[in-house]
Design a protein around this motif. Structure first.
Motif, short mmCIF file in Angstrom:
data_model
loop_
_atom_site.label_atom_id
_atom_site.label_comp_id
_atom_site.label_asym_id
_atom_site.label_seq_id
_atom_site.Cartn_x
_atom_site.Cartn_y
_atom_site.Cartn_z
N ASP A 56 44.75 -55.50 64.09
CA ASP A 56 45.70 -55.75 65.17
C ASP A 56 45.18 -56.86 66.10
O ASP A 56 44.11 -56.75 66.69
N TYR A 57 45.96 -57.92 66.20
CA TYR A 57 45.58 -59.11 66.97
C TYR A 57 45.38 -58.80 68.45
O TYR A 57 44.34 -59.13 69.03
N GLU A 58 46.38 -58.20 69.07
CA GLU A 58 46.31 -57.93 70.51
C GLU A 58 45.12 -57.03 70.84
O GLU A 58 44.40 -57.27 71.81
N GLU A 59 44.92 -56.01 70.03
CA GLU A 59 43.81 -55.09 70.26
C GLU A 59 42.46 -55.80 70.09
O GLU A 59 41.56 -55.63 70.91
N TYR A 60 42.35 -56.63 69.06
CA TYR A 60 41.10 -57.33 68.79
C TYR A 60 40.78 -58.35 69.88
O TYR A 60 39.65 -58.42 70.38
N LYS A 73 51.77 -61.20 65.79
CA LYS A 73 52.90 -60.71 64.99
C LYS A 73 53.87 -61.83 64.62
O LYS A 73 54.42 -61.83 63.53
N TYR A 82 45.00 -56.58 57.48
CA TYR A 82 45.29 -56.83 58.90
C TYR A 82 44.36 -56.07 59.83
O TYR A 82 43.97 -54.93 59.56
#
Length: 132
Positions: free
Chosen positions: A81-85, A53, A79
């Protein structure tokens, strides 16, 4: 319709290329390449953005799309989600990538005059055949 999925922006620089996800993207390309959902869009380029983010908030990775029916192509930056990925196992990463593809095509469905319902039906068959 050709669906060309680029390596995820930011994520690839940090973690490299995940062979399972690369192979999934190639399978998507092969599955859809001889199908037609629009009289004006033949090629859709997708750039998944998988970035923290903080990076996104700095404006370094922007979501958006560009649709050129006159020239038969569209590009979408979407996008994931970075954390989820980053914390996901391979199966979850595949599902996130598939959702990105679906969201990307949905983004351009109106401007590209894409039969999204037909695309979604084929997309669901693809997912079922690949057990995702």
């Amino acid at each position: 319709m050709e669906i060309n999925i680029n390596s995820p922006q930011y994520y690839t620089n940090e973690f490299g290329i995940d062979d399972d996800i690369y192979n999934l993207c190639q399978d998507i390309h092969e599955y859809f390449k001889n199908k037609c959902y629009s009289e004006s869009i033949d090629i859709v380029g997708i750039i998944p953005i998988i970035a923290p983010k903080e990076t996104i908030n700095k404006g370094l990775c922007k979501r958006g799309y560009h649709c050129e029916p006159k020239y038969g192509f569209a590009s979408v930056r979407e996008y994931i989600d970075y954390e989820e990925y980053v914390s996901a196992d391979v199966e979850k990463k595949k599902k996130l990538m598939l959702q990105c593809v679906l969201n990307s095509v949905k983004t351009i469905k109106t401007k590209g005059r894409i039969d999204f319902q037909k695309f979604k039906e084929d997309f669901d068959v693809f997912c079922k055949e690949h057990r995702i």
